[in-house]
Design a protein around this motif. Structure first.
Motif, short mmCIF file in Angstrom:
data_model
loop_
_atom_site.label_atom_id
_atom_site.label_comp_id
_atom_site.label_asym_id
_atom_site.label_seq_id
_atom_site.Cartn_x
_atom_site.Cartn_y
_atom_site.Cartn_z
N GLN A 88 0.82 -1.21 0.00
CA GLN A 88 0.00 0.00 0.00
C GLN A 88 0.86 1.27 0.00
O GLN A 88 0.55 2.25 -0.69
N ILE A 89 1.96 1.24 0.76
CA ILE A 89 2.87 2.39 0.81
C ILE A 89 3.51 2.63 -0.55
O ILE A 89 3.60 3.76 -1.04
N LYS A 90 3.95 1.54 -1.20
CA LYS A 90 4.56 1.66 -2.52
C LYS A 90 3.56 2.19 -3.54
O LYS A 90 3.88 3.02 -4.39
N LEU A 131 3.84 5.67 -5.61
CA LEU A 131 3.79 5.66 -7.07
C LEU A 131 2.72 6.60 -7.60
O LEU A 131 2.93 7.35 -8.56
N LEU A 132 1.54 6.59 -6.92
CA LEU A 132 0.47 7.49 -7.31
C LEU A 132 0.88 8.95 -7.15
O LEU A 132 0.60 9.80 -8.00
N GLY A 133 1.55 9.24 -6.03
CA GLY A 133 2.01 10.62 -5.80
C GLY A 133 3.00 11.06 -6.86
O GLY A 133 2.97 12.20 -7.34
N LEU A 134 3.90 10.15 -7.27
CA LEU A 134 4.88 10.48 -8.30
C LEU A 134 4.20 10.74 -9.64
O LEU A 134 4.58 11.66 -10.37
N ILE A 135 3.19 9.94 -9.93
CA ILE A 135 2.45 10.12 -11.20
C ILE A 135 1.75 11.47 -11.22
O ILE A 135 1.79 12.20 -12.22
N LEU A 136 1.10 11.83 -10.11
CA LEU A 136 0.41 13.11 -10.04
C LEU A 136 1.38 14.28 -10.15
O LEU A 136 1.08 15.31 -10.77
#
Length: 434
Positions: A6-8, A12-17
């Motif tokens: 879940q942390i990964k 990853l979602l934060g990096l994409i945004l």
């Protein structure tokens, strides 16, 4: 607790945004089409420093002085003094703007004001745009150069030309000059303040909003009998009253705690009662034992009118100093698009330059020629200085007049001066001007 998966996933979602936001910004960002405009690159050939100013220096010294407010020799002296503080290095990408260009553009900025040709009125705002075309230096570069050079000017001149007296001999010399030139004994200086209009700083509310309906900082200054600043305090918010500005400045603290080696009280010439040495001021200040102000202008006796006349003669000094500064350094005559911190630096540099020029005979003859300051004939007639012919500016205004209480000690000191001016210290013409 979150699992490692879940942390990964969240990371990853934060990096994409973040990447999407950066791409969106790049999409709407205006692309730079050129690195430096070609006409700016021609500064060394066609800039005013290397064309107009060079021509004036070689063929018309009078207009050179008018352009920079300095003679060529004094310009060279000042340039040499500030060189260690503003020296820049060339890089493989471009050559640094020369030291002479930095000083020239700063002096010209202080000396000029934008005027509306149709209405003949001062326009709010700075003149970076016009200086850019004259000197071929971009406005964003000017906004960095000018405060930096002003700070350097103040730093190199303040110790020699803007030094506060701190010995009894220095104070006594000032008092003797006031007595000799303006018949006001025990006077250590003429004190006054001015509002200098600025653009409202962000998130400042009404802090800098003054009684004239503009945003400003306050210049509090003391001048000697030779039209030179002996003390300045710059930067108090415009909403502060005159009493608040003076009581919070270092001069008031130094006088109260006797940190300036001011001479001890002494009687006025021909009298026996000892009185303290004083500063002369207008009715914007509170009457104190060391600050003399006029009597109220209602129901005055002849003696009080004489005192007011004699005080006004000595107080003309600071009026003339402010007047010549705003006439020569015309940036003081407009509302400046600079934050208070940068404007404070500029005003300090102007005060230091004023004293520097007044001390340099070659530049002083242009800066303050005969007839510049108020003079007095043998019969007491005041001949107004040329600076008073300048159109008054709404951006360089006096402090607000506020009625204040008076201590008994201060009253006694003022009464002693009043009696002296009407007896031992009387001048033959004073009753003609009350």
């Amino acid at each position: 607790m979150y699992s490692d998966e879940q942390i990964k996933a969240a990371a990853l979602l934060g990096l994409i945004l973040l990447r999407r936001r950066q791409n969106r910004r790049r999409r709407y960002r205006k692309k730079r089409t050129i690195w430096v405009r070609k006409w700016i690159q021609n500064r060394s050939r066609y800039g005013a420093t290397n064309t107009l100013l060079k021509e004036l220096r070689e063929g018309d010294e009078a207009f050179y002085k008018n352009f920079l407010r300095l003679s060529s020799n004094d310009f060279d002296y000042l340039l040499e003094k500030i060189t260690p503080l503003i020296q820049k290095k060339d890089t493989f990408m471009r050559k640094a703007i020369t030291l002479a260009e930095r000083l020239v553009v700063t002096l010209r900025y202080l000396a000029t004001v934008k005027v509306c040709a149709l209405r003949k009125k001062i326009i709010l705002g700075d003149s970076f745009q016009s200086l850019m075309y004259l000197f071929r230096i971009p406005t964003n570069t000017l906004s960095q150069i000018i405060p930096e050079v002003c700070k350097a000017i103040y730093d190199v001149l303040k110790d020699d030309y803007l030094k506060m007296p701190n010995t009894e001999a220095e104070w006594t010399k000032i008092a003797d000059d006031f007595n000799t030139k303006w018949n006001f004994p025990n006077c250590l200086g003429s004190l006054d303040g001015k509002h200098i209009n600025i653009k409202a700083p962000p998130n400042s509310g009404s802090l800098y909003f003054n009684y004239k309906g503009a945003h400003s900082i306050v210049l509090m200054a003391l001048a000697d009998a030779n039209y030179k600043f002996t003390y300045i305090n710059v930067g108090s918010p415009g909403r502060d009253s005159d009493g608040g500005v003076y009581s919070n400045c270092s001069l008031a603290d130094a006088v109260t705690n006797n940190l300036l080696n001011i001479p001890n009280e002494r009687p006025l010439p021909g009298r026996s009662t000892a009185v303290p040495f004083v500063f002369v001021a207008d009715d914007a200040f509170a009457l104190q034992p060391h600050i003399m102000k006029p009597f109220a202008f209602r129901n005055q006796s002849i003696q009080e009118r004489i005192f007011n006349y004699r005080l006004s003669r000595a107080r003309r000094i600071i009026e003339n100093v402010f007047g010549i500064c705003s006439a020569r350094f015309r940036i003081l005559r407009r509302s400046v698009e600079l934050v208070p911190k940068k404007m404070k630096i500029i005003v300090c540099a102007i005060a230091a330059l004023h004293n520097f020029i007044m001390s340099r005979k070659e530049s002083a003859n242009m800066y303050a020629p005969q007839g510049t300051f108020d003079v007095e004939n043998e019969d007491g007639t005041i001949i107004r200085g040329n600076w008073r012919n300048e159109e008054n500016s709404q951006h360089f205004v006096p402090l607000e007049r506020i009625p204040r209480g008076i201590s008994l000690e201060a009253k006694n000191v003022r009464d002693e001066y009043k009696n002296y001016f009407c007896r031992e210290g009387e001048v033959p013409w004073q009753r003609n001007y009350i």
